[in-house]
Structures are given as C-alpha cells and as structure tokens.
Enzyme design. Structure first.
Site, mmCIF file in Angstrom:
data_model
loop_
_atom_site.group_PDB
_atom_site.id
_atom_site.type_symbol
_atom_site.label_atom_id
_atom_site.label_comp_id
_atom_site.label_asym_id
_atom_site.label_seq_id
_atom_site.Cartn_x
_atom_site.Cartn_y
_atom_site.Cartn_z
ATOM 1 N N HIS B 56 0.797 -1.139 -0.002
ATOM 2 C CA HIS B 56 0.224 0.158 -0.025
ATOM 3 C C HIS B 56 0.740 1.134 0.073
ATOM 4 C CE1 HIS B 56 -3.195 -2.760 0.841
ATOM 5 N NE2 HIS B 56 -2.706 -3.010 2.122
ATOM 6 N N HIS B 217 -6.655 -4.806 -1.543
ATOM 7 C CA HIS B 217 -5.821 -6.206 -1.524
ATOM 8 C C HIS B 217 -6.257 -7.032 -2.644
ATOM 9 C CE1 HIS B 217 -6.239 -4.655 2.637
ATOM 10 N NE2 HIS B 217 -4.710 -5.143 2.730
#
Lengths: 331, 331
Positions: B56, B217
């Site tokens: 991320h 994700h």
C-alpha cells in the site's frame, strides 16, 4: 489499456484545470488559459519558463511555484506547446530581469521555444537552456542528440533556487551549461506506453523482456533485453550513467529514482536501495536523494535513474526552499 | 506483469530500507528494524502508531514524521504486521502520554494490533482506532464490515496534528470515532493487481470492463460493469459516497483523489476536476483538496475518491504543519 478520461481532445485541458484548482494557493492559469503560472509573481527576478508536451505529468506544471518555475506551457500529449503559448507566458512573467526558457532537447520543443524567443526578443531579454541529460545511446560525443528526460527537473530546481536568490540571466545560463555535463539519466521500460488518441501501446514487450535506454515519448530504447533482477538492472544502468558523466570535481552526488507513471512507489524505493548500495560499493557516497513519480511517459511501467554531480554551491541550491504542487521543502 | 524486484521474500525489506535511507532526515528504523519511526521522537505527546501489510506504499511509512505518525509497522505484502513488531513500536515511541494505534478494518490487522495492545497494556496506556471509511457495499448499516482504505490517511493526518498540538488519548479517540462517520471512500479498478509471490493478477478485466467498489488487497469489488467516460464513473462514485455519509453539520469538505499505484497523475487530476465540478453542480463547495498516489494496491490501475466532512476545528488540523516523506506542508 483503459484510461480514465472523457475524450482525448479534452483530457489535457481537464487534467490541467484539476491541477490548478487543487493547488490554487500556488498556481493559476495565465492569459487565456494558455499556460500555468505562479499565483504570486515576484518582480525583480529572472522568470523561469518551461514546458513541453502533456503526458509527462507532474512535469512541468507540478513544479511551478516559489523556488522553481514561474510558468509552464503544456501542449497536447507528446506535442510541443505553440510559440503563442510561450510568448504569452513570457509577457506575463517577465518582471524586468528577463526570462530563461528551460527546454528539453526535442526538435519540436526546441523549434517552438526558439521561435517564441525570437518573436519576443524585441521586448524581452530572453535566454534558452536546452536540457540534455539522457545517457548517450552510442557512448560517443554527439551530445546534441541527447534527449532531455528526468534530469530536467533537477535543472529546474537548481536554476529556480538560483533565480529566487537573485542570480541574473547570464549567471543562470552559465550554471545551466555547466550542469548539462554533470547530470545523466537512463531509463528502462517494463511495459510500453498507451497513447490516448489511439489507445494502443507504442511498443509491446513480452513477459520476459524489457526495453533499455527508453525516453519519455513511447519511442523504443537502445536495446530490448531479457528481464532481470532489480540489482542487475540497476548495475547495468549505473555503469552506463557513470561512464558517461563528466569526471568528479569534489562534488556531492544526487541520486534520483524516477517512476514513469505505471510503477508502484515501493519498486522505486527498492531501486533506490539497490542503486545506493551499488554506488556505495564503488566508493561513491550519496549526498542528496529524490525518489518518486515526477517525469512520466503516460502510464509506462519502468523507471529512470538520474545521477547529478553537484558542487557545494549547487547542494545549497538543491536544499533551498521550494513550494510547488509536487516538490515542497524548506521554510 | 513484471516487477522491479530481486526476490519476493526480500522486496519489502529492501523497499523499506530504501525509503528510510532516502528520508533519513525524517525517519529511522526502530529496534531490530521491526518498524519505522520518527527520527526525533517528542516526549510529552501521545504516540501515534499505524501499520498493515506492505503493498500500500507510500502508506503508512511515507506518513511517519512530525504532525502525523510516530511509527509504522509493515508486514509482508497484504499481510498484517506481527504483534511483536507493534509491541516494539509501542515500547520505543511511548513518551509517557500513551499510544494510539490506528488500524485499518481487516481481520488480521485488527487481531494483531489487539493482541499487541493487550500484551503491552501492563506497561503502557493504549487505545485503538479502527478506520472504516469504505462505502458500505450494501448501503445497509453493517458498519463494522466497512474496510479501512484511502481515508485512513485523512484520519492519520488529523489525529497526527491533534497529537502534536497536545491532545490527550481520550480526546483523540473521541475525534477518531466521530470521524469514522464523516469520511467515505469508494474505489474503481481498471486493471487488477499482480501479487509478487505469484506474479499473477488477482482478477482479470477485459478491455471494456471495470471493477467498482474495490478494496486495496486485490479482492474483487461489489460489481463488474462496463467501462465508461470519467465523468460518468465519477458521478456514480460520488452518488454512493454522498448517500453513505453522515448528514452535513456546517462543514468544509475535503476531496481526496487517490491513485492505486498504476494510474498516471494526469488521470488523477482529471478525476479531481470532474469530481469537483460534479460536487459544485450539487451546490457543494470543496474546502480542501488532496490528489496523488498515497494508498495503493501494488500496481493496480484505478483510483478512489474520498470525501470527508470536516468542521472548522478539523480544517485547522488538516492545515497544521506536517513533515513526512510524502505529505509536507506548513512551517
């Protein structure tokens, strides 16, 4: 490849309008929306103007602001801005000390900036710097063929700080000429560029290929080679870069890892780690660092490494405050 | 999809080492390299600790520094950090006023941060904030199922400024709880995510499809729909977001366009332009803006829109100085 846009004819204008609105504290459109300029122009300093085709964002518009550019002129995707745009920027930003045009070395850009400079010369003092930081594809000395790539923003930062500190047009030109031999960039691409007008990739790489020595307009590089581990790629790139740089003069080294638009930041930091370690193993210390997606080629996956040999004076210029949409540090 | 890496086992460590080295003025590794923390910790303030899986970036490590996080714990790609890492961060950053753990709402993260908090509770005052900014997929009130996505960094910025200003642990928790109802995010993906371990995409979209309501994700979203013009996509996203937000209370609105990693910045500014115009047409004024690639899902192409309803006090917290690798403004 899908693109987040409405129509290809309007995407540059819409994107620029978004940037100006999001950073309205720093920038505003110039006359007739032909360019983007600092919101607060400062009379008594040389005005720095850059520009080029769209598709390289955040360059150049993201670097307009205190301590860097006074104006940026944007053409359509991969297309030079018109002399008309550049003249408008000169007229609006020249505060009496003249204008320095910072131009990447591409025929279209050089021609249009030159034409603008000639047409405006009767009323303005104008000088032009052509940035040529790309590693020489042939290893020869045909330096007029080097393209201006990611190192352009290093030039813009250093000259921007110098102009802000009151340097005159001649001194800025001397520094710029000197820098041209001390900044080198090399790029690799892992995936080609999709041009909005055609929605097609300019070159297609297979799963185990990469393109070495690429520029920022979707043109192929100097060679298509087998994809490799990051350390190996970085080693090859640094070898080309270092062998092509002017010899050291007691300098501090700036290491700049630039993403081309489609590369995650985690991979850029990994490349930085690898490059720094490689330089260290060669006995070279990194004095300043920059890592990020600054000079792009639309959505191309890949990155470039820029090495700049800076002297004490230029390290101070690098550290000087800058307040733009993208680069921002100091007081 | 090719990735710039050496081995998947080492890519997180190498990337983190690069970030720490490139920003050594701001950050350093904590004990045994288990986390990244502010180089200069400030005793007498609540310590803010966040973390989560890698993939991320620049979240969370890019937001460690004055006015935001004191430490960030990073797990492997899309994998929670261990309680051990989190406890080490608590021990090293607690300056006597306790620690606030900022956790995105995923089972693994919530579990590991909870376990760390329990284990450290005998020696430290600890509170936990679970961020849930994702638009509710069902439009229902099952708010415990909302994921923590891009809005997490808005929470981190506001709480970071408040902690820097001396707010205590209880006051920070109250603000965090309140913010959870006033920040909403929705994401769309134009191309799936390639996970380094497998080098395969988690979902594959055809040339005329996009995935709506995606997380960070690589999980599929709430629907796969026909790809559309930017204005149309933005309108649909804003409709979901606004209908899911707590009613206005004389607030200023923050509009945040976030790239997922593989999206060029020019497209993000185009989306910002479109969203701002759409809000304006609904009579809503944008008070603060953020546009960039901040909360990613590896190399996913796509973007999210975050809308935060902020009151006067929170606008001041937003404007307060911040000095991190990625967000940097103020004195």
């Amino acid at each position: 490849m899908k693109k987040f846009m409405n129509r290809s004819e309007t995407l540059v204008a819409e994107s620029l309008a978004g940037l100006v609105a999001a950073h309205e504290r720093l920038v505003t459109f110039g006359a007739d929306g032909k360019f983007v300029r600092r919101r607060s122009l400062r009379p008594g300093k040389v005005a720095l103007i850059s520009g080029g085709g769209a598709g390289h964002e955040p360059m150049h518009v993201g670097f307009v602001g205190r301590g860097m550019l006074d104006a940026a002129c944007t053409g359509h995707v991969f297309t030079s801005p018109t002399p008309d745009q550049i003249i408008a920027a000169i007229r609006e930003t020249d505060g009496g000390e003249g204008c320095l045009l910072i131009v990447k070395n591409y025929d279209g850009d050089v021609m249009n900036f030159e034409m603008a400079a000639e047409l405006a010369a009767t009323e303005h003092r104008i000088a032009t710097v052509v940035v040529r930081d790309d590693v020489d594809p042939g290893g020869s000395t045909r330096s007029q063929d080097r393209r201006g790539v990611a190192g352009t923003i290093v030039v813009e930062k250093l000259l921007g700080a110098a102009a802000e500190a009151g340097w005159g047009l001649d001194a800025l030109c001397t520094l710029a000429d000197d820098l041209n031999g001390r900044i080198r960039t090399m790029g690799v691409s892992l995936r080609g560029v999709t041009v909005p007008d055609t929605e097609r990739e300019t070159f297609v790489l297979s799963e185990n290929e990469m393109e070495v020595g690429v520029g920022i307009h979707g043109e192929p590089g100097r060679a298509r080679v087998k994809f490799a581990a990051a350390d190996e790629i970085v080693e090859t790139m640094l070898e080309s870069i270092l062998s092509d740089l002017a010899p050291p003069r007691g300098e501090g080294l700036l290491l700049f890892i630039n993403g081309f638009g489609g590369t995650p930041v985690s991979e850029l930091y990994l490349a930085y780690h690898s490059a720094r370690a490689r330089l260290h193993s060669l006995g070279i210390t990194v004095a300043r660092s920059l890592v990020g997606t600054y000079v792009t080629s639309l959505d191309m996956a890949g990155l470039s490494i820029t090495v700049a040999r800076l002297e004490e004076r230029e390290l101070s210029l690098w550290d000087a405050p800058v307040d733009t949409a993208v680069l921002r540090w100091g007081g």
